[in-house]
Design an enzyme around this catalytic site. Structure first.
Site, short mmCIF file in Angstrom:
data_model
loop_
_atom_site.label_atom_id
_atom_site.label_comp_id
_atom_site.label_asym_id
_atom_site.label_seq_id
_atom_site.Cartn_x
_atom_site.Cartn_y
_atom_site.Cartn_z
N CYS A 2 0.85 -1.19 0.00
CA CYS A 2 0.00 0.00 0.00
C CYS A 2 0.89 1.25 0.00
O CYS A 2 1.87 1.34 0.72
CB CYS A 2 -0.94 0.10 1.18
SG CYS A 2 -2.13 -1.24 1.27
N ARG A 27 4.01 -0.44 -4.72
CA ARG A 27 3.76 -0.90 -3.35
C ARG A 27 2.45 -1.69 -3.25
O ARG A 27 2.13 -2.24 -2.20
CB ARG A 27 3.69 0.30 -2.40
CG ARG A 27 4.99 1.08 -2.34
CD ARG A 27 4.84 2.26 -1.41
NE ARG A 27 4.66 1.83 -0.03
CZ ARG A 27 5.63 1.65 0.84
NH1 ARG A 27 6.88 1.87 0.47
NH2 ARG A 27 5.39 1.26 2.07
N TRP A 72 -2.57 -2.87 -1.62
CA TRP A 72 -2.25 -4.30 -1.68
C TRP A 72 -3.16 -4.92 -0.61
O TRP A 72 -2.98 -4.67 0.57
CB TRP A 72 -0.79 -4.55 -1.36
CG TRP A 72 -0.40 -6.00 -1.47
CD1 TRP A 72 -0.12 -6.69 -2.61
CD2 TRP A 72 -0.27 -6.94 -0.39
NE1 TRP A 72 0.17 -8.00 -2.32
CE2 TRP A 72 0.10 -8.18 -0.97
CE3 TRP A 72 -0.41 -6.86 0.98
CZ2 TRP A 72 0.32 -9.33 -0.21
CZ3 TRP A 72 -0.20 -8.00 1.75
CH2 TRP A 72 0.17 -9.22 1.15
N ASN A 96 -2.03 2.38 5.47
CA ASN A 96 -1.11 1.31 5.10
C ASN A 96 -0.71 0.59 6.37
O ASN A 96 -0.26 1.25 7.32
CB ASN A 96 0.12 1.91 4.40
CG ASN A 96 1.27 0.92 4.28
OD1 ASN A 96 1.05 -0.27 4.17
ND2 ASN A 96 2.48 1.42 4.30
N GLY A 97 -0.89 -0.72 6.42
CA GLY A 97 -0.53 -1.47 7.62
C GLY A 97 -1.61 -2.49 7.91
O GLY A 97 -2.44 -2.81 7.04
N GLU A 457 17.03 -18.43 -6.22
CA GLU A 457 16.62 -17.12 -6.73
C GLU A 457 16.09 -17.23 -8.17
O GLU A 457 15.10 -16.58 -8.53
CB GLU A 457 17.81 -16.13 -6.66
CG GLU A 457 17.53 -14.75 -7.22
CD GLU A 457 16.35 -14.03 -6.57
OE1 GLU A 457 15.82 -14.50 -5.56
OE2 GLU A 457 15.94 -13.00 -7.12
N LYS A 461 12.39 -16.01 -9.18
CA LYS A 461 12.22 -14.98 -10.22
C LYS A 461 11.26 -15.47 -11.29
O LYS A 461 10.36 -14.76 -11.70
CB LYS A 461 13.60 -14.66 -10.82
CG LYS A 461 13.76 -13.33 -11.41
CD LYS A 461 14.13 -12.23 -10.43
CE LYS A 461 13.48 -12.30 -9.10
NZ LYS A 461 13.81 -11.42 -8.09
N GLU A 464 7.58 -15.71 -9.94
CA GLU A 464 6.84 -14.48 -9.67
C GLU A 464 6.47 -13.70 -10.93
O GLU A 464 5.46 -13.02 -10.94
CB GLU A 464 7.56 -13.59 -8.65
CG GLU A 464 8.80 -12.89 -9.12
CD GLU A 464 9.41 -11.99 -8.04
OE1 GLU A 464 10.63 -11.86 -8.03
OE2 GLU A 464 8.67 -11.43 -7.24
N HIS A 480 16.46 -37.70 -4.02
CA HIS A 480 15.78 -38.00 -2.75
C HIS A 480 14.30 -37.61 -2.80
O HIS A 480 13.68 -37.45 -1.75
CB HIS A 480 16.47 -37.28 -1.59
CG HIS A 480 17.87 -37.74 -1.38
ND1 HIS A 480 18.18 -39.01 -0.92
CD2 HIS A 480 19.06 -37.13 -1.62
CE1 HIS A 480 19.50 -39.14 -0.86
NE2 HIS A 480 20.06 -38.02 -1.29
N LYS A 580 5.87 -4.60 -3.79
CA LYS A 580 7.32 -4.47 -3.66
C LYS A 580 7.78 -4.52 -2.20
O LYS A 580 8.76 -5.16 -1.88
CB LYS A 580 7.74 -3.14 -4.29
CG LYS A 580 9.24 -2.89 -4.29
CD LYS A 580 9.91 -3.64 -5.40
CE LYS A 580 11.39 -3.40 -5.44
NZ LYS A 580 12.06 -4.49 -6.17
#
Ligand code: M6R
Length: 585
Positions: A2, A27, A72, A96-97, A457, A461, A464, A480, A580
């Protein structure tokens, strides 16, 4: 997670806030809304979806004071009714929160006649402020804040009153004065070119902004002084500069990010080394991509500096029953410096007496203010939700630190690192592999040692930005369990840059091929290239020192993920469901 922005001045608040929301959109982009004070009354436009949906309606809002929000979603679906701003009586709020006690508050407020229009936790804030309001917005906001548990950065405005009140606890708020105007916002880039000087609010601070002033107060309404900071974000860094997406633009900015980060390390080298003297426990932490950099930090410290080190996800570290102490060094890696789990882990360790080193791209962030020492990552603003250049620069900072702590026992020429990344981006042909990924039912990334950290990573990547399922594994683990997933529809991507462990990863490639799986090999090693030349998709990377190879293999994997996203028509800059900066736990 947010973005919020407020403006009080003589310009068109609707247009100015709309522009600010576009800059804050990374955000969160589930919904957006703007409230503007027009002839003493508050007008609101809001909608599910991207900020640009407000383009026309924002222009029509007449007024010089307003607040805006890009969401968000945490509580409640990303639809129109849950979009901010929220309103109660004369009060309008963006938040925001996460308000942890919202259900209890809603119940109490509903029992005394309040009607809620949304499913959000945030809506209790305007309700409470409205109830407490007796002519002083700051006073009412403070009384409201005292009732809230959780995290908040909220902006409140009141009909008939040309001021905005901001409140901050565990979510960021910055305030600043421009020419004949003042702003508040979630972060610095939103105010690039608007406010040269900023004030970063601390937890428990409140700010009142009007066209002509910015004042900061504590919870007892006593004025508070916060040191001014220079807004380092330039407008140029926010532009696409001809690139189709921020992801590819920022990928190409990685060489400069690495170069600048390596130079900046010299400024903190002595303090960083001193922090490790006498330490008996070294822990690397972070979330997501930053955790993958932390894993490399751990390996660098073990292998280059000869210092036993651990790495753990920040969200797990906080709850493992051990809390550091004087002889512990916690290295917290975070691009934004605002990731809730990482910030709280840092706070926990700092309070236990541990030294906390923050490896961060944001020098004014929450973590930088908690840390004993900030190790700068100089990547510049990163707009794409998928981290690219910041990860490369984090790796560079961690390698430089490990080499320095080794006291000269290990020496690697890191000056060539930026050129190696450029060469990788220029030379590799990743299109065929991107097509293979796009067609695969699942894509698995594997490696050993430092290559395993990069494999994780690479997998994150790709997931997402493409939404293709898969995972990252140590290649020794393949047999395994993961091998059961391998068939002609799955693709296994092996990263093989560590010469000492190459033979073992090559065995894993053979095991995959012999079971009919598709395989790709990314390698800096000529013998590996030769071995699989005609049997797998081989991506030849520039030969380099094993400890610099993560910069090279990561650049290739970032480019791969980008190409797959483009092939599949995804928006790599704003992947679905993500944001983000994750400021909730
Ligand atoms: O700002 P941070 O580095 O603390 O963010 C941590 C993660 O949320 C972040 O790295 C995330 O995994 C990336 N967007 C992935 O590309």
């Amino acid at each position: 997670m947010c973005g919020i922005i407020g403006y009080a001045g003589s310009g068109n608040a609707g247009e100015i806030i709309y522009d600010g929301l576009l800059r804050l959109e990374y955000r969160g982009y589930d919904s957006a809304g703007i409230a503007v004070l027009s002839n003493g009354k508050t007008e609101i436009v809001k909608s599910a979806g991207r900020v640009e949906k407000l383009n026309t309606s924002a222009q029509l809002l007449g007024g010089n004071v307003g607040i805006g929000h890009t969401r968000w979603a945490t509580h409640g679906k990303p639809d129109d009714k849950n979009a901010h701003p929220h309103r109660s009586g004369r009060i309008t709020v963006v938040h925001n929160g996460e308000i942890e006690n919202y259900a209890e508050l809603k119940k109490q407020l509903a029992a005394s006649g309040e009607r809620f229009l949304s499913e959000t936790d945030s809506e209790v804030i305007p309700c409470l402020i409205n109830r407490f309001y007796g002519g002083n917005l700051l006073e009412a906001a403070i009384k409201c804040a005292k009732m809230l548990n959780g995290s908040y950065a909220f902006l409140a405005m009141c009909d008939g009153c040309e001021e905005i009140v901001a409140a901050k606890f565990r979510s960021p708020v910055i305030v600043g004065q421009g020419e004949n105007c003042a702003y508040c916002s979630s972060d610095e880039p939103a105010l690039a070119g608007k406010c040269p000087t900023l004030y970063i609010l601390e937890d428990g601070d409140f700010a009142v902004i009007t066209k002509s002033s910015v004042k900061i107060f504590d919870e007892n309404m006593r004025p508070v002084n916060r040191a001014p900071v220079i807004n380092s974000a330039g407008e140029q860094s926010l532009a696409l500069c001809g690139y189709p997406h921020y992801m590819i633009k920022e990928l190409w900015e990685a060489p400069a990010a690495v170069k600048n980060t390596l130079s900046a390390f010299a400024g903190v080298e002595a303090e960083a080394r001193a922090a490790f003297a006498g330490a008996d426990r070294v822990i690397f932490t972070g979330c997501g991509t930053a955790y993958h950099a932390a894993l490399l930090g751990k390996r660098y410290f073990c292998e280059l500096a000869g210092i036993p080190a651990e790495a753990e996800y920040a969200g797990e570290l906080r709850y493992n029953g051990i809390q550091g102490g004087k002889k512990t060094v916690l290295v917290a890696v975070t691009q934004s410096g605002e990731t809730a789990d990482t910030v709280e882990a840092a706070r926990l360790y700092k309070n236990s007496g541990a030294a906390v080193l923050a490896v961060t791209n944001c020098p004014h962030s929450a973590i930088a203010r908690i840390a004993t020492l900030t190790v700068p990552v100089c990547a510049g603003p990163e707009i794409c939700v998928a981290a690219t250049k910041s990860y490369s620069a984090q790796i560079a900072a961690l390698a430089a630190m490990a080499l320095s702590v080794s006291g000269g026992k290990r020496q690697i020429d890191t000056d060539c690192a930026p050129a190696l990344i450029s060469q990788t981006l220029q030379d590799i042909d990743i299109y065929a592999l991107a097509e293979m990924c796009a067609r695969a039912r699942g894509v698995y990334f594997m490696g050993r040692g430092i290559d395993y950290a990069v494999a994780l990573e690479g997998s994150l990547k790709l997931k997402e930005v493409s939404y293709i399922a898969g995972g990252g594994y140590p290649s020794g683990e393949l047999k395994h369990g993961t091998l059961a997933l391998i068939d002609g529809t799955t693709l296994s991507v092996f990263i093989i840059c560590d010469g000492e462990l190459a033979a073992k990863s090559m065995d894993a490639v053979e095991q995959t091929l012999s079971r009919g799986g598709m395989a790709a090999v990314l390698t800096t090693l000529p013998e590996v290239q030769r071995q699989f030349a005609r049997r797998a998709e081989v991506i030849s990377l520039p030969e380099c020192n094993k400890y610099l190879s993560p910069l090279v293999s990561a650049a290739a994997l970032q480019l791969l993920a980008y190409r797959v996203a483009v092939v599949l028509g995804r928006d790599p800059d704003k992947p679905r469901n993500l944001a983000k900066s994750v400021t909730v736990e």
